[in-house]
Design an enzyme around this catalytic site. Sequence first.
Site, PDB file in Angstrom:
ATOM      1  N   LYS A 271       0.729  -1.191  -0.014  1.00 33.27           N
ATOM      2  CA  LYS A 271       0.144  -0.030   0.009  1.00 33.27           C
ATOM      3  C   LYS A 271       0.788   1.364  -0.158  1.00 33.27           C
ATOM      4  CE  LYS A 271      -4.154   1.518   2.123  1.00 33.27           C
ATOM      5  NZ  LYS A 271      -5.340   1.216   3.202  1.00 33.27           N
TER       6      LYS A 271
ATOM      7  N   GLU B   2     -18.931  -6.548   9.906  1.00 31.23           N
ATOM      8  CA  GLU B   2     -20.021  -5.712  11.211  1.00 31.23           C
ATOM      9  C   GLU B   2     -21.018  -6.636  11.573  1.00 31.23           C
ATOM     10  OE1 GLU B   2     -18.406  -2.921   7.714  1.00 31.23           O
ATOM     11  OE2 GLU B   2     -19.261  -5.083   7.857  1.00 31.23           O
TER      12      GLU B   2
ATOM     13  N   ARG C  51     -25.238  -2.860   7.899  1.00 31.76           N
ATOM     14  CA  ARG C  51     -24.790  -4.441   7.491  1.00 31.76           C
ATOM     15  C   ARG C  51     -25.214  -5.462   8.549  1.00 31.76           C
ATOM     16  NH1 ARG C  51     -19.276  -4.310   4.138  1.00 31.76           N
ATOM     17  NH2 ARG C  51     -20.447  -5.628   2.529  1.00 31.76           N
TER      18      ARG C  51
END
Length: 640
Positions: A291, A377, A405
Amino acid sequence: MIDPTFIDSARYPRLSRIETPADLRQFGEDELPAIAEELRAYLIESVGKSGGHFGAGLGVIELTVALHWMYDTPDDRIVWDVGHQSYPHKILTGRRDSIHTVKQKDGVAPFPKREESEYDTFGVGHSSTSISAALGMAIAAAHAGSERKVVAVIGDGAMTAGMAFEALNHAGGMEPEPNLLVVLNDNRMSISENVGGLTKMLGRMTGSKTLNALREGGKKLLGDKHGAPAKFVRRWEEHWKGMFVPSTLFEEMGFHYTGPLDGHDVASLVKTLKTLKTLKGPQLLHIITTKGKGYELAEDDQIGYHAVGPFDPSQGLVSKSGAKKPTYTDVFGDWLCDMAAADEKLLAITPAMREGSGLVRYSKEYPERYFDVAIAEQHAVTLAAGMACEGAKPVVAIYSTFLQRGYDQLIHDVAIQNLDVLFALDRAGVVGPDGATHAGNLDLSYLRCVPNMVVMAASDENECRQMLSTGYRFEGPAAVRYPRGSGPGVAVQQTLDTLPIGKAELRRRGARIALLAFGALIPAADKIGEELGLTVVNMRFVKPLDRALILELAETHDAFVTLEDNVVAGGAGSGVAELLAEENIQLPVLHLGLPDHFQHHASREDLLAEAGLDTAGIRASLLARWPQVTASQAARTAAG
């Protein structure tokens, strides 16, 4: 549309000639590394101007180039997971000269968006949807007799969510086998570092070129995959491969696993994709990326450079000097640590949002009471329910949009059992530049209909702290919602005081019309109430409502105006109307809230104005309904 800044062809001799992937495919394979370097430099320059998601895009430069060069997009489908990765894709698909407008009003969307481009095959903002969507596309294509290729790119932590494995399980067990390529972009990160057993397993993986070569050769020799020889060799291969790489998870789920591969080696990516493109059935390509690749500061600080404001790439991010007004997130983070010090039963849960939800300090001071469950979640909510069953006091720190969610778990696992769980809902109401996928516009509607819930909306920083203490001390499920960013600047007391459940605050007693405001719209209500001589109430509680005060005001006022930064349908104002109807009180009520459509990305201020929820918009709506209020106010001014 915002005026574009056209690309400098001298600095970007190849990229300046690429308007669409068709232009990219005119270049030879040997030029792809140079194109990737130009794309990386251009991304750094453009995000430096605009701000936006940064590190994830730098990590998929080579993959993006390879995919669009290898596949006939947009006819072939590329589905991006976690839209943070999609900026390079947008640059190569017709938005190169406007990418610097990302997140701005009328500018480029921060995530893939179907209505923006035919290359954005699936809209995304929440994670872990790519495999399900791509599988659906592959099934539909096969049903229609199409030979188009479908690729799902999942990464930046998205493989930690259960939905991804539900899709893998389905795809790998189908007959006939779907033609689908899943690219696992393994960068060991989401926003924070990835957590969990899967991350540890992937971290141990190494490549096995010999094994892949043997497998492909064996398939040709053995023929029918359902025959006894093929089944024996496949089982032998899985056990042998397990000695070298723990890839059997994907193989057992029915995917042909390839990798891991260096995701920054364009030549290797293209070579591998050429092979995979010819294979039938579900394929999984595992690539290792960094990243922030190519920008040293972002590589060294992957969390800090996940998303950035405008900055000078030659200097990097610069800390702003001077005192900073605390955000609601800061208020929550400080409260969490203070309450944890006061009550050792407190346990905090986050679904991979340590930084965004304000748990950094808590995670350091109370590591044994901090639980990052990754992008999961549903699990976060039921985990809290299990903790509450054993007498713990769980606090689930979650964005309003992400709690959607876990809604089934909130109802079935928490509310039905009336368990003692506090939900701290950050980014409630209008959020802004991240667009509709991140907007917290629905929580008052989807929470107030759930039995046993206490629902509160904070109007300022100190009240937010008080509400958090109130919800925590309440024995049952409770939610406190607060907006993104800073509040009106009210000083925060360090005590852990609570508020009486279901009691509103009468801020101003006026005449004729009562403004019943919920949460962040209180400052606007105060201003209009003072200007027009109206009653102003800070309702505080969406559920339960202050029944006694509402009924009292209904007797002394001609009309109500309800104000909320939530959709009008089923929101807090609907609760007021239901109460009046229940009491057979016929009183005009003007409901002001967010519209019945999804707003696009823009600043929070722009979106509130667009919805008519800034001071000017509220005033205009009120006076359009009751123009006589202006005359009354003018008379009072003259008399005073």
